[in-house]
Design a protein around this motif. Structure first.
Motif, mmCIF file in Angstrom:
data_model
loop_
_atom_site.group_PDB
_atom_site.id
_atom_site.type_symbol
_atom_site.label_atom_id
_atom_site.label_comp_id
_atom_site.label_asym_id
_atom_site.label_seq_id
_atom_site.Cartn_x
_atom_site.Cartn_y
_atom_site.Cartn_z
ATOM 1 N N ARG A 19 63.677 -1.796 28.658
ATOM 2 C CA ARG A 19 62.427 -1.871 27.912
ATOM 3 C C ARG A 19 61.336 -1.187 28.726
ATOM 4 O O ARG A 19 61.028 -1.608 29.841
ATOM 5 N N SER A 21 57.384 -0.065 29.182
ATOM 6 C CA SER A 21 56.047 -0.528 28.842
ATOM 7 C C SER A 21 55.043 0.570 29.175
ATOM 8 O O SER A 21 55.250 1.354 30.106
ATOM 9 N N THR A 77 49.053 -2.744 25.331
ATOM 10 C CA THR A 77 50.361 -2.282 25.789
ATOM 11 C C THR A 77 51.236 -1.871 24.606
ATOM 12 O O THR A 77 51.223 -2.522 23.557
ATOM 13 N N TYR A 79 55.361 -0.810 23.808
ATOM 14 C CA TYR A 79 56.697 -0.997 24.357
ATOM 15 C C TYR A 79 57.695 -0.083 23.673
ATOM 16 O O TYR A 79 57.525 0.298 22.514
ATOM 17 N N GLN A 81 61.730 -0.571 23.331
ATOM 18 C CA GLN A 81 62.995 -1.259 23.599
ATOM 19 C C GLN A 81 64.125 -0.292 23.314
ATOM 20 O O GLN A 81 64.241 0.219 22.192
#
Length: 122
Positions: A19, A21, A77, A79, A81
């Motif tokens: 993941r 960020s 933020t 992300y 994944q």
């Protein structure tokens, strides 16, 4: 002005997950569309995924069904994944911001992070 800092890259075996960020500075994060791009050695930077300020998402065909982009405006933020990773996913991954609906062309983005390396071993 927006500053972007990526994290979460690393070395993983094929089939594994990571993941990524991207933390953004500034108070207007929620008004930006955010994109993830990647660049492998000797290749051009390519679009991976994007999430708009309206939270709509878009993906490159090569990652559909394996990668998921999301954003948390409270944490400034975004992300990425990444599941079922393949050796061909190996690249430096960059996040970028643009104050409009997202596009797949890197040159349209206004701000870029420094990148985080993802290496997938076979």
């Amino acid at each position: 002005q927006v500053q972007l800092v990526e994290s979460g890259g690393g070395l993983v075996q094929a089939g594994g997950s990571l993941r990524l960020s991207c933390a953004a500075s500034g108070r207007a994060f929620s008004t930006y569309s955010m994109g993830w791009f990647r660049q492998a050695p000797g290749k051009e930077r390519e679009f991976v995924a994007a999430v708009s300020y309206l939270r709509s998402t878009a993906y490159a065909d090569s990652v559909k069904g394996r990668f998921t982009i999301s954003r948390d405006n409270a944490k400034n933020t975004v992300y990425l994944q990444m599941n079922s990773l393949k050796p061909e996913d190996t690249a430096a991954y960059y996040c970028a911001a643009v104050r409009r609906l997202p596009v797949v062309v890197p040159s349209e983005y206004e701000y870029w992070g420094q990148g985080t390396q993802v290496t997938v071993s076979s």
